[in-house]
Design an enzyme around this catalytic site. Structure first.
Site, PDB file in Angstrom:
ATOM      1  N   PHE A 131       0.857  -1.188   0.000  1.00  0.00           N
ATOM      2  CA  PHE A 131       0.000   0.000   0.000  1.00  0.00           C
ATOM      3  C   PHE A 131       0.891   1.235   0.000  1.00  0.00           C
ATOM      4  O   PHE A 131       1.685   1.426   0.927  1.00  0.00           O
ATOM      5  CB  PHE A 131      -0.924   0.028   1.218  1.00  0.00           C
ATOM      6  CG  PHE A 131      -1.819   1.237   1.228  1.00  0.00           C
ATOM      7  CD1 PHE A 131      -2.939   1.288   0.404  1.00  0.00           C
ATOM      8  CD2 PHE A 131      -1.537   2.337   2.011  1.00  0.00           C
ATOM      9  CE1 PHE A 131      -3.755   2.418   0.366  1.00  0.00           C
ATOM     10  CE2 PHE A 131      -2.344   3.474   1.987  1.00  0.00           C
ATOM     11  CZ  PHE A 131      -3.461   3.510   1.165  1.00  0.00           C
ATOM     12  N   ASP A 216       9.493   2.435   1.559  1.00  0.00           N
ATOM     13  CA  ASP A 216       8.341   3.198   2.038  1.00  0.00           C
ATOM     14  C   ASP A 216       8.265   2.967   3.547  1.00  0.00           C
ATOM     15  O   ASP A 216       7.787   1.928   4.011  1.00  0.00           O
ATOM     16  CB  ASP A 216       7.072   2.712   1.317  1.00  0.00           C
ATOM     17  CG  ASP A 216       5.812   3.418   1.825  1.00  0.00           C
ATOM     18  OD1 ASP A 216       5.861   4.015   2.912  1.00  0.00           O
ATOM     19  OD2 ASP A 216       4.780   3.339   1.137  1.00  0.00           O
ATOM     20  N   LYS A 245       2.977   9.831   8.245  1.00  0.00           N
ATOM     21  CA  LYS A 245       2.336   9.426   9.503  1.00  0.00           C
ATOM     22  C   LYS A 245       3.009  10.004  10.753  1.00  0.00           C
ATOM     23  O   LYS A 245       2.806  11.150  11.098  1.00  0.00           O
ATOM     24  CB  LYS A 245       2.256   7.909   9.569  1.00  0.00           C
ATOM     25  CG  LYS A 245       1.275   7.336   8.541  1.00  0.00           C
ATOM     26  CD  LYS A 245       1.043   5.875   8.718  1.00  0.00           C
ATOM     27  CE  LYS A 245       0.063   5.317   7.703  1.00  0.00           C
ATOM     28  NZ  LYS A 245      -1.338   5.586   7.997  1.00  0.00           N
TER      29      LYS A 245
END
Ligand code: PLP
Length: 386
Positions: A131, A216, A245
């Site tokens: 993702f 990532d 995040k």
């Protein structure tokens, strides 16, 4: 659902709850109900809700300078870029507003490099189950089966291979390839770890074949796994890394980080109105300075081990499956029941947990969560598993 929610675009299923206040590991809704928060904005609020260093950074920077336009340098932007570069061993940092934007930048950077240094190569090998975000390119890069039929035609140039299969990556790299992109732990797929040996071999393979390794670290970075960056557990360094995040501790902040050799953007290639704005960057500095302290990271590791152990014991007692993950990014495998239903029941009982797949519960509490809060979470979860 009450009338005042009707104009909120329905982009996801949300329970009819309106959150109004947060403190540490706790959230309160407008009816006055409290919730023990083990979602924390999907691993975003690394210091919990309303942490003093975040509040102080916001207040003092807001008084000095909120935005001066990305056309100029500002002090927090420069300080945060240095903090990330020095702590990661990489060289240049582009600050942006979301993980998807950081990954979109990573894809563009790799393609630019391919144009300049690899005869127009543009393909990126990505992982099934990955993702990387919800822009068109990052959805195309993702390996989430539910994304497959959406928003066609997709952005071309991504070759998907199974995670932890080095031969498949090796076979997928051709003269058209510029990079291999991987999450150290696939969080959205249900906390599926890329093996340490696999990642080490991937580092060697990408170097040997002259393509970039893009990590990532949007979910795993900023202390989530007990190290500032997950790649530190493995003893490798990527060419390009993305953060998001936890970097902003709750405010919209992300980063594209690159080695000197990969930093090939020219003026005009990348940018955006809010990029590097001093208000968000000041919060990022406060967060990174707090999280990178060795005693802070050691406490994340300890509390993560405690949560994993206690979760394992609860799972064994209730006949469920194993616990996986690292640090404070953990998942429990269910042997029966539907994870979404369990998360729904938990919410009714004052506990927020996440169900990334039907047989998996995911736990991403604040990195500051206490043992008492872990115990309370397990008590509430136990009643839901029954
Ligand atoms: N990459 C990873 C590994 C993520 O977990 C996420 C979000 O869950 C993203 C990218 C996208 O980040 P954002 O939602 O901030 O665009």
């Amino acid at each position: 659902m009450s009338d005042d929610l009707d104009h909120v675009m329905k982009i996801t299923r949300r329970p009819p709850v309106v959150m109004t206040e947060g403190s540490g590991s706790w959230l309160r809704d407008r009816e006055g109900r409290t919730y023990l928060d083990f979602v924390q904005g999907w691993a975003v609020n690394c210091l919990g809700h309303g942490h003093p260093v975040v509040l102080e950074a916001l207040q003092s920077q807001a008084r000095r300078l909120i935005n001066c336009s990305p056309a100029y340098h500002n002090e927090p932007m420069a300080r945060l870029a240095s903090l990330i570069a020095e702590s990661s061993g990489l060289d240049t940092v582009f600050l942006c507003n979301s993980g998807a934007e950081a990954n979109e930048g990573a894809i563009k950077l790799a393609r630019k490099w391919g144009q300049r240094h690899r005869s127009g190569a543009f393909e990126i090998v990505t992982m099934q189950g990955a993702f990387h975000g919800r822009t068109l390119a990052t959805m195309s890069a993702s390996g989430k089966p539910a994304f497959e039929p959406l928003f066609k035609p997709k952005v071309p140039g991504f070759r998907k291979v199974p995670l932890n299969d080095l031969d498949a990556v090796s076979a997928a790299i051709t003269e058209r390839t510029v990079a291999v992109m991987v999450e150290p732990i696939q969080g959205e797929a249900g906390v599926i770890c890329a093996g340490d040996a696999y990642l080490r071999a991937l580092r060697e393979l990408t170097s040997a074949r002259g393509v970039f390794l893009i990590l990532d670290e949007i979910q795993t970075g900023i202390g989530r796994t007990g190290r500032l960056y997950a790649f530190e557990h493995i003893g490798i360094r990527p060419d390009i890394m993305t953060l998001g995040k936890g970097l902003g501790g709750g405010v919209p902040l992300a980063a594209l980080v690159a080695s000197e050799g990969a930093s090939c953007f020219e003026p005009g290639d990348q940018g955006g109105t809010f990029n590097g704005n001093p208000l968000m960057a000041a919060v990022g500095c406060a967060v990174v300075e707090t999280v990178r302290r060795p005693e802070f990271l050691a406490s994340v590791w300890d509390i993560g081990a405690y949560l994993a152990e206690r979760l394992g014991a609860l799972s064994a007692a209730t006949g469920h499956g194993g616990v996986r993950g690292r640090g404070l990014l953990l998942a429990l495998s269910l042997t029966r029941g539907d994870a979404a239903k369990i998360a729904e029941t938990a919410l009714e009982r004052g506990l927020l947990i996440n169900a990334p797949c039907p047989d998996t519960l995911r736990f991403m509490p604040a990195l500051t969560v206490s043992r008492e809060e872990v115990d309370q979470m397990l008590e509430r979860l136990g009643s839901c598993l029954d």
